[in-house]
Design a protein around this motif. Structure first.
Motif, PDB file in Angstrom:
ATOM      1  N   GLY A  61     -10.786  -4.188  -4.911  1.00  0.00           N
ATOM      2  CA  GLY A  61      -9.675  -4.543  -5.797  1.00  0.00           C
ATOM      3  C   GLY A  61     -10.050  -4.467  -7.251  1.00  0.00           C
ATOM      4  N   THR A  74      -2.822  -7.629 -14.576  1.00  0.00           N
ATOM      5  CA  THR A  74      -2.455  -7.035 -13.282  1.00  0.00           C
ATOM      6  C   THR A  74      -3.529  -7.332 -12.230  1.00  0.00           C
ATOM      7  OG1 THR A  74      -3.518  -4.947 -13.843  1.00  0.00           O
ATOM      8  CG2 THR A  74      -1.151  -5.129 -14.322  1.00  0.00           C
ATOM      9  N   LYS A  76      -4.799  -6.148  -8.191  1.00  0.00           N
ATOM     10  CA  LYS A  76      -4.638  -5.218  -7.065  1.00  0.00           C
ATOM     11  C   LYS A  76      -5.729  -5.493  -6.030  1.00  0.00           C
ATOM     12  CE  LYS A  76      -4.049  -0.392  -5.972  1.00  0.00           C
ATOM     13  NZ  LYS A  76      -4.371   0.983  -6.310  1.00  0.00           N
ATOM     14  N   THR A  78      -7.058  -4.373  -1.989  1.00  0.00           N
ATOM     15  CA  THR A  78      -6.910  -3.504  -0.810  1.00  0.00           C
ATOM     16  C   THR A  78      -7.850  -3.994   0.287  1.00  0.00           C
ATOM     17  OG1 THR A  78      -6.356  -1.644  -2.227  1.00  0.00           O
ATOM     18  CG2 THR A  78      -7.000  -1.123   0.019  1.00  0.00           C
ATOM     19  N   GLU A 110      -2.298  -4.115   1.468  1.00  0.00           N
ATOM     20  CA  GLU A 110      -2.418  -4.021   0.004  1.00  0.00           C
ATOM     21  C   GLU A 110      -1.547  -5.036  -0.715  1.00  0.00           C
ATOM     22  OE1 GLU A 110      -1.772  -0.016  -1.305  1.00  0.00           O
ATOM     23  OE2 GLU A 110      -3.342   0.766  -0.009  1.00  0.00           O
ATOM     24  N   LYS A 112      -0.185  -5.475  -4.736  1.00  0.00           N
ATOM     25  CA  LYS A 112      -0.149  -4.907  -6.085  1.00  0.00           C
ATOM     26  C   LYS A 112       0.826  -5.746  -6.906  1.00  0.00           C
ATOM     27  CE  LYS A 112       0.015  -0.403  -8.252  1.00  0.00           C
ATOM     28  NZ  LYS A 112       0.413   0.984  -8.132  1.00  0.00           N
ATOM     29  N   SER A 113       0.315  -6.332  -7.981  1.00  0.00           N
ATOM     30  CA  SER A 113       1.169  -7.224  -8.776  1.00  0.00           C
ATOM     31  C   SER A 113       2.230  -6.437  -9.541  1.00  0.00           C
ATOM     32  CB  SER A 113       0.321  -8.033  -9.742  1.00  0.00           C
ATOM     33  OG  SER A 113      -0.245  -7.184 -10.709  1.00  0.00           O
ATOM     34  N   THR A 114       3.368  -7.098  -9.726  1.00  0.00           N
ATOM     35  CA  THR A 114       4.432  -6.487 -10.544  1.00  0.00           C
ATOM     36  C   THR A 114       4.756  -7.360 -11.756  1.00  0.00           C
ATOM     37  OG1 THR A 114       6.054  -7.506  -9.066  1.00  0.00           O
ATOM     38  CG2 THR A 114       5.526  -5.194  -8.661  1.00  0.00           C
ATOM     39  N   GLY A 127       4.246  -9.846  -6.593  1.00  0.00           N
ATOM     40  CA  GLY A 127       3.877  -8.454  -6.345  1.00  0.00           C
ATOM     41  C   GLY A 127       4.309  -7.966  -4.976  1.00  0.00           C
ATOM     42  N   ASP A 128       3.979  -6.722  -4.722  1.00  0.00           N
ATOM     43  CA  ASP A 128       4.330  -6.099  -3.441  1.00  0.00           C
ATOM     44  C   ASP A 128       3.165  -6.245  -2.468  1.00  0.00           C
ATOM     45  OD1 ASP A 128       6.798  -5.258  -4.405  1.00  0.00           O
ATOM     46  OD2 ASP A 128       5.916  -3.470  -5.308  1.00  0.00           O
ATOM     47  N   THR A 135       6.641  -3.514   3.340  1.00  0.00           N
ATOM     48  CA  THR A 135       6.354  -4.095   2.032  1.00  0.00           C
ATOM     49  C   THR A 135       7.337  -5.219   1.738  1.00  0.00           C
ATOM     50  OG1 THR A 135       5.518  -1.967   1.261  1.00  0.00           O
ATOM     51  CG2 THR A 135       6.115  -3.570  -0.431  1.00  0.00           C
TER      52      THR A 135
END
Lengths: 194, 329
Positions: A61, A74, A76, A78, A110, A112-114, A127-128, A135
């Motif tokens: 990540g 942000t 992330k 994985t 995963e 992933k921030s939004t 995030g997603d 998702t």
């Protein structure tokens, strides 16, 4: 002459944009996920009477922390699904099958921030979250975030817990069987930068 | 967890719907020719499968998310469509075979779509290896399909369809025992609907002089595609070994042994029985091995390790009193 002026103006505008962009980018600190000092573990009910614990051993990540404008930070993460480890080889192999994680079809989980919001003692990150090909938007509370310098390596740490229903992510409830639908995921991670 | 009662319900409903659909179509048209009967089998199979999978509640996703979704929602409907078209007298035989070859060539690619085999995620599966595997699988599917269709033409009878149903049933059980319950369960409505359609078509053929020696290519065609799909998914996404999958895919070809002069001119029921016995032998061996592996794998999962404490001690270290039975797994 007019053409030359236009070229100069255009160059100036592009140059300004690039410089501003670089300045804002340089304000964020980039951290890599430190696999040695981090863990992503989970627990799930067994027959409704006890808990089964497990972890994922292969995680990667990146975090980008913007101290001046925290909303631009942000995150992330994985997780490799075939690294699932419940301290029982036969069960781990079973969990990799298509009835459960289907690791050949969905090799990663995963996040992933939004959007990111500062809260007392950490961040609230939306995030997603993608698992098993589905998702969903989730919000997690990441506690921590203070930087620590140890032997020239800067570290930042976060921890969070989240509960989710596996049936929301396309897992077949009947295949889940004796193991409960609800799973609790515990993430404790460190990020490093030089 | 496997639910035997639900499986029985799915099989019975699939079989009943297939048979009733075929009978309803026959009732509408009394002068049934061979081509018409062949085409009439396809809607029966399609409807039976739809009802069977609905009862089974397989939770399929659209757009298809995994290989089983793609198999049931893309591959099988395409196979049904091809066999339906092939039954029309205006469609030439070579045209139907072109469509079948097209399906056989693309089926492995469809089933592997967006998996680690094609995304390059798995370093054990470089592009060339995946492409080679897909080509070999497509060739095998086409070979088995063509040989069984040829045998159906040469020596028509229900035994080829029964042999295929037997193989699909065994493939489903083996895939289940290899740890993919949902994939194995998908075989059950397929077996039920193919059996019901075969028997009903046979009864109709017996009553009609025009189709007395009817050869319904649709049933073996859909059966071969179904068998291949289940084995392919079990092998690439589950834990079915390549050897087991190959044995099961090739087992129905043993029906060809009845074409040797010694057996060929015997009574049809004798030839049919020989075929079923020949196909059943390798299937019984494969099922026996799968059961053995299943029992071995289930012991640590159920916390029923029956080995003496000394054996466990030798394996994991420590004294017997320190080692508790593996529980709640």
């Amino acid at each position: 002459m007019r053409r030359n002026v236009s070229v100069w103006v255009l160059t100036l505008v592009i140059g300004t944009i690039v410089c501003v962009g670089e300045k804002s980018a340089s304000a964020a600190d980039e951290y890599d996920y430190d696999l040695v000092h981090s863990s992503v573990s989970f627990k799930s009910r067994h027959l409704g009477i006890s808990w089964i614990h497990g972890r994922f051993n292969d995680v990667s990540g990146k975090f980008s922390l913007d101290r001046e404008q925290p909303s631009k930070s942000t995150f992330k993460l994985t997780i490799k699904t075939d690294s699932v480890d419940t301290a029982n080889k036969a069960r781990d192999e079973h969990l990799r099958q298509p009835d459960y994680f289907d690791t050949k079809q969905f090799p990663t989980i995963e996040f992933k921030s939004t959007s990111t919001k500062v809260i007392k003692g950490g961040y609230e990150v939306t995030g997603d979250f993608t698992m098993h090909g589905t998702t969903q938007k989730i919000t997690i509370v990441l506690m921590g975030g203070e930087e620590h310098d140890f032997k020239g390596i800067k570290r930042v740490a976060f921890s969070t817990e989240l509960a989710l229903k596996r049936s929301d992510y396309g897992f077949d409830k009947r295949a889940i069987g004796a193991i409960g639908d609800k799973a609790l995921i515990i993430i404790d991670c460190e990020g490093v930068r030089k | 967890m496997p639910d035997p009662l639900l499986y029985v319900q799915a099989m019975v409903s699939a079989a009943c719907v297939s048979a009733l659909c075929l009978l309803a179509m026959v009732a509408k048209r009394r002068t049934a020719g061979e081509a018409w009967l062949n085409s009439a089998c396809v809607p029966g199979i399609g409807l039976g499968l739809a009802v069977g999978y609905y009862v089974l509640s397989l939770h399929l996703a659209w757009p298809p998310a995994n290989s089983l979704d793609r198999f049931l929602m893309i591959v099988l409907p395409v196979a049904l469509g091809i066999e339906l078209l092939a039954g029309f007298p205006c469609v030439p035989s070579w045209g139907a075979w072109c469509l079948r070859i097209g399906l056989a060539a693309t089926m492995p690619r469809i089933l592997l779509h967006s998996s680690v085999y094609l995304s390059g995620y798995d370093s054990d599966w470089p592009v060339w290896r995946t492409n080679a595997a897909m080509a070999v699988c497509a060739a095998l599917l086409m070979g088995v399909w063509a040989l069984l269709a040829l045998l159906s033409k040469r020596s028509p009878g229900v035994s080829i369809s029964f042999a295929l149903c037997l193989t699909i049933q065994c493939a489903g059980l083996t895939v289940m025992m290899a740890g993919y319950i949902k994939g194995g369960a998908a075989a059950l409505p397929l077996v039920a609907t193919l059996m019901a359609t075969t028997i009903t078509a046979r009864l109709i053929a017996k009553r009609s002089v025009a189709v007395a020696n009817c050869c319904t290519l649709a049933i073996p065609g859909i059966g071969v595609v179904g068998l291949f799909g289940l084995l392919f998914i079990g092998c690439f996404f589950g834990r079915l070994s390549t050897g087991t999958a190959l044995t099961m895919l090739l087992a129905p070809l043993l029906c060809w042994l009845t074409e040797i002069p010694l057996l060929r001119h015997r009574q049809p029921w004798q030839v049919g029985s020989f075929r079923l016995v020949l196909v059943a032998v390798p299937l019984a061996v494969v099922l026996g091995l799968a059961k053995r592996d299943f029992d071995r794998d289930m012991v640590p999962l159920l916390g029923m390790d029956l080995r003496p404490p000394s054996a466990i001690t030798a394996q994991v270290g420590g004294t017997p009193s320190e080692i508790q039975p593996i529980a709640l797994r």
